[in-house]
Write a protein that holds these residues in place. Structure first.
Motif, short mmCIF file in Angstrom:
data_model
loop_
_atom_site.label_atom_id
_atom_site.label_comp_id
_atom_site.label_asym_id
_atom_site.label_seq_id
_atom_site.Cartn_x
_atom_site.Cartn_y
_atom_site.Cartn_z
N LEU A 65 -14.08 8.42 -2.88
CA LEU A 65 -12.68 8.85 -2.81
C LEU A 65 -11.87 8.03 -1.82
O LEU A 65 -10.77 7.57 -2.13
CB LEU A 65 -12.61 10.34 -2.44
CG LEU A 65 -11.20 10.91 -2.28
CD1 LEU A 65 -10.42 10.80 -3.58
CD2 LEU A 65 -11.24 12.36 -1.80
N TRP A 66 -12.40 7.85 -0.61
CA TRP A 66 -11.66 7.10 0.41
C TRP A 66 -11.38 5.67 -0.06
O TRP A 66 -10.27 5.16 0.11
CB TRP A 66 -12.44 7.09 1.71
CG TRP A 66 -11.86 6.21 2.79
CD1 TRP A 66 -12.42 5.08 3.32
CD2 TRP A 66 -10.61 6.37 3.47
NE1 TRP A 66 -11.62 4.54 4.29
CE2 TRP A 66 -10.50 5.31 4.41
CE3 TRP A 66 -9.60 7.31 3.39
CZ2 TRP A 66 -9.40 5.18 5.24
CZ3 TRP A 66 -8.49 7.17 4.23
CH2 TRP A 66 -8.40 6.11 5.14
N HIS A 67 -12.36 5.04 -0.68
CA HIS A 67 -12.19 3.66 -1.12
C HIS A 67 -11.18 3.56 -2.27
O HIS A 67 -10.42 2.59 -2.35
CB HIS A 67 -13.54 3.08 -1.55
CG HIS A 67 -14.56 3.11 -0.45
ND1 HIS A 67 -15.25 4.24 -0.12
CD2 HIS A 67 -14.99 2.13 0.40
CE1 HIS A 67 -16.07 3.98 0.89
NE2 HIS A 67 -15.93 2.71 1.21
N VAL A 68 -11.15 4.59 -3.12
CA VAL A 68 -10.14 4.63 -4.19
C VAL A 68 -8.75 4.78 -3.59
O VAL A 68 -7.80 4.10 -4.00
CB VAL A 68 -10.44 5.79 -5.16
CG1 VAL A 68 -9.28 5.98 -6.14
CG2 VAL A 68 -11.73 5.53 -5.93
N VAL A 69 -8.63 5.64 -2.59
CA VAL A 69 -7.34 5.84 -1.92
C VAL A 69 -6.89 4.55 -1.23
O VAL A 69 -5.71 4.17 -1.31
CB VAL A 69 -7.43 6.99 -0.89
CG1 VAL A 69 -6.19 7.04 0.00
CG2 VAL A 69 -7.63 8.32 -1.60
N VAL A 70 -7.83 3.87 -0.57
CA VAL A 70 -7.50 2.60 0.08
C VAL A 70 -7.05 1.57 -0.96
O VAL A 70 -6.08 0.83 -0.74
CB VAL A 70 -8.71 2.07 0.89
CG1 VAL A 70 -8.41 0.67 1.44
CG2 VAL A 70 -9.05 3.01 2.02
N LYS A 71 -7.75 1.53 -2.10
CA LYS A 71 -7.38 0.59 -3.17
C LYS A 71 -5.96 0.87 -3.66
O LYS A 71 -5.16 -0.06 -3.83
CB LYS A 71 -8.37 0.72 -4.33
CG LYS A 71 -8.12 -0.25 -5.47
CD LYS A 71 -8.43 -1.68 -5.04
CE LYS A 71 -8.31 -2.65 -6.19
NZ LYS A 71 -8.64 -4.04 -5.77
N LEU A 72 -5.63 2.14 -3.86
CA LEU A 72 -4.28 2.48 -4.32
C LEU A 72 -3.23 2.09 -3.28
O LEU A 72 -2.14 1.62 -3.64
CB LEU A 72 -4.21 3.99 -4.60
CG LEU A 72 -5.02 4.49 -5.81
CD1 LEU A 72 -4.96 6.01 -5.89
CD2 LEU A 72 -4.49 3.88 -7.10
N SER A 73 -3.56 2.27 -2.01
CA SER A 73 -2.61 1.89 -0.96
C SER A 73 -2.40 0.37 -0.92
O SER A 73 -1.30 -0.10 -0.66
CB SER A 73 -3.09 2.40 0.41
OG SER A 73 -4.23 1.67 0.85
N GLN A 74 -3.46 -0.38 -1.20
CA GLN A 74 -3.34 -1.84 -1.26
C GLN A 74 -2.47 -2.27 -2.43
O GLN A 74 -1.64 -3.18 -2.30
CB GLN A 74 -4.73 -2.47 -1.37
CG GLN A 74 -5.58 -2.31 -0.12
CD GLN A 74 -7.02 -2.73 -0.33
OE1 GLN A 74 -7.48 -2.88 -1.47
NE2 GLN A 74 -7.76 -2.89 0.76
N ILE A 75 -2.66 -1.59 -3.56
CA ILE A 75 -1.83 -1.89 -4.74
C ILE A 75 -0.36 -1.62 -4.44
O ILE A 75 0.54 -2.33 -4.90
CB ILE A 75 -2.30 -1.05 -5.95
CG1 ILE A 75 -3.69 -1.51 -6.40
CG2 ILE A 75 -1.32 -1.15 -7.11
CD1 ILE A 75 -4.33 -0.64 -7.45
N CYS A 76 -0.12 -0.59 -3.62
CA CYS A 76 1.26 -0.23 -3.25
C CYS A 76 1.83 -1.14 -2.16
O CYS A 76 2.99 -0.97 -1.76
CB CYS A 76 1.31 1.22 -2.78
SG CYS A 76 0.99 2.42 -4.10
N GLY A 77 1.02 -2.08 -1.65
CA GLY A 77 1.53 -3.07 -0.71
C GLY A 77 1.12 -2.89 0.73
O GLY A 77 1.61 -3.62 1.61
N LEU A 78 0.24 -1.95 1.03
CA LEU A 78 -0.19 -1.77 2.41
C LEU A 78 -1.00 -2.97 2.88
O LEU A 78 -1.91 -3.43 2.18
CB LEU A 78 -1.05 -0.50 2.54
CG LEU A 78 -1.50 -0.13 3.95
CD1 LEU A 78 -0.30 0.33 4.79
CD2 LEU A 78 -2.56 0.98 3.92
N THR A 79 -0.68 -3.49 4.05
CA THR A 79 -1.41 -4.62 4.61
C THR A 79 -2.39 -4.13 5.67
O THR A 79 -2.25 -3.03 6.19
CB THR A 79 -0.45 -5.64 5.25
OG1 THR A 79 0.25 -5.01 6.34
CG2 THR A 79 0.56 -6.14 4.24
N TYR A 80 -3.35 -4.99 5.99
CA TYR A 80 -4.38 -4.60 6.95
C TYR A 80 -3.79 -4.32 8.33
O TYR A 80 -4.29 -3.48 9.07
CB TYR A 80 -5.43 -5.70 7.05
CG TYR A 80 -6.69 -5.29 7.76
CD1 TYR A 80 -7.47 -4.24 7.30
CD2 TYR A 80 -7.11 -5.95 8.92
CE1 TYR A 80 -8.63 -3.85 7.95
CE2 TYR A 80 -8.28 -5.58 9.58
CZ TYR A 80 -9.03 -4.53 9.08
OH TYR A 80 -10.18 -4.16 9.74
#
Length: 466
Positions: A65-80
């Motif tokens: 779940l956490w990794h899916v949420v992180v993936k979605l946030s990356q798709i939305c443009g979140l940077t490291y």
């Protein structure tokens, strides 16, 4: 203490929420993510299908779940650089849900600033950041679980998806529901519980399949984290979670026993329920390893208990017990402030400065090797894998027995030097004195912070061939 009016409470809660957002952002913007944060970011970044993501996470021993949420946030443009915004988002939801619980109003003002809420699960971006909002949601659905069971059981499923510990806690709560159901049947009240049976069975089946997803592949290297404090480990766990870190077995045992005695007097009812909820989790900590970073679930179970199982008779004894609980909450606020202050003042990991040096040599065509998992902390600053000796050329670390540098610290200095041929060697920790002849050593300091002090060295050491 006179309780403020509803309107006054709304103003107090609004100020509390804004202060929480402000402190979380300020500490987070100074926080340098370490390897565990980097690992999840890289797994999400470098796997582009749900199947690939789930297969990669199997080596982590946790639901995806956490990794899916992180993936979605990356798709939305979140940077490291702004990774901390993700746990801050979840914690903010948790604070809003806390305001709706039946906790005393002054608890609601202080709890957001306690260590596990304000720092460990708001600044450090790990799957545990989802525990606080889900536990607060559980608090809201718990009292209505018999009349409106759907929300309660959905919340348990969400909790089980946060980590393996979440599965244990959800399973324990389901176990007590079965105990209550059997008691109802014995008291001839089965008719009222037919709907509950359906939800229980469905939730149990779902939990079983979630459990199957965390079973690591056959070639996975066993991961057992944490220290071992022997038979006194349970006392250490209780003290560390609800008070402070003490290394003396005599002292942490005394504090833990005092906490246990207080809990028995505080929770005059529901003691059996609390034991069913807690014992499996404590057993998990005891046998797997009492890692300070995994105590989040025990802390929030404690908060859940004081919200729902506290006494109601407002006499002198009640006020004294409430005062002790409040003092423990205030103490945790001090811990949260101290950890945040240390993170602002000093690097949490040395990864960002190390990246700048590595990037310079990488541009010159230097080969780069890693000595351990903690070296993963520098990978997210690059768009692709930089380590020549990473198995399968993946950017993230794969917990497999066949990883060609998993056991370097079991080798002699000569063997390590023979195995690693890079122009630049990245060493993620300094626990073993390894030296590479003909290399210049650079140390970028990092320190994990737990409550009042350090919980481990996170230096990044760079060896550059001369």
């Amino acid at each position: 203490m006179k309780e403020p009016s509803k309107k006054e409470q709304q103003i107090i809660f609004a100020i509390t929420f804004l202060l929480f957002i402000a402190q979380g952002f300020f500490v987070g913007i100074h926080h340098e993510p370490w390897a565990d944060e980097a690992q999840a970011w890289l797994i999400a970044r470098d796997n582009h299908t749900l199947t690939d993501l789930i297969n990669a996470v199997r080596y982590e021993g946790t639901p995806a779940l956490w990794h899916v949420v992180v993936k979605l946030s990356q798709i939305c443009g979140l940077t490291y650089r702004f990774f901390f915004l993700l746990p801050l988002f979840f914690s903010s939801i948790g604070v809003l849900l806390l305001f709706r619980t039946k906790a005393p109003w002054y608890w609601k003002v202080f709890l957001p600033f306690t260590y596990y809420v304000a720092y460990q699960n708001t600044v450090v971006a790990r799957s545990y950041s989802m525990v606080f909002p889900i536990m607060m949601l559980l608090s809201l659905t718990y009292e209505q679980r018999k009349k409106k069971p759907l929300g309660f059981y959905v919340t348990l499923i969400l909790l089980s998806l946060t980590s393996s510990y979440g599965i244990v806690v959800s399973g324990s709560i389901l176990l007590y529901e079965y105990i209550e159901l059997i008691q109802a049947w014995m008291n001839k009240k089965s008719e009222a519980d037919k709907i509950k049976v359906h939800y229980l069975v469905i939730s149990t089946v779902i939990l079983f399949f979630i459990g199957l997803t965390v079973i690591p592949p056959a070639d996975c290297k066993t991961i057992i984290g944490g220290d071992r404090h022997g038979i006194l480990g349970i006392f250490w766990i209780l003290t560390t979670t609800f008070a402070f870190g003490i290394q003396s077995p005599v002292m942490y045992s005394i504090v833990a026993v005092a906490l246990i005695i207080f809990a028995v007097f505080y929770f005059k009812r529901k003691l059996i329920c609390i034991l069913v909820y807690v014992v499996p989790l404590l057993g998990c900590y005891f046998f797997i390893g009492d890692n300070v970073w995994h105590l989040t679930y025990l802390y929030f179970l404690g908060i859940f208990f004081v919200i729902h199982f506290r006494g109601k008779q407002e006499d002198c004894c009640f006020r004294m017990k409430e005062g002790i609980v409040f003092l423990l909450i205030v103490f945790q606020c001090v811990c949260g402030f101290t950890a945040g202050f240390m993170d602002i003042k000093k690097p949490y990991s040395g990864s960002e400065k190390a990246y700048e040096l590595i990037a310079k040599y990488r541009e010159q065509g230097a080969t780069i090797a890693a000595t351990d998992y903690l070296a993963t902390a520098v990978q997210p600053y690059f768009s692709e894998n930089i380590f020549e000796n990473h198995q399968g050329k993946e950017s993230y670390y794969i917990w497999t027995a066949h990883n060609n540098y998993s056991d370097l610290y079991n080798c002699s200095e000569e063997e390590v030097a023979e195995k690693l041929k890079g122009d630049v060697i990245v060493q993620g920790k300094n626990e073993v004195n390894i030296r590479f002849d003909g290399y210049k050593k650079y140390v970028f300091q990092g320190e994990q912070y737990y409550k009042f002090g350090s919980a481990g060295c996170l230096d990044v050491i760079i060896w550059v061939k001369q």
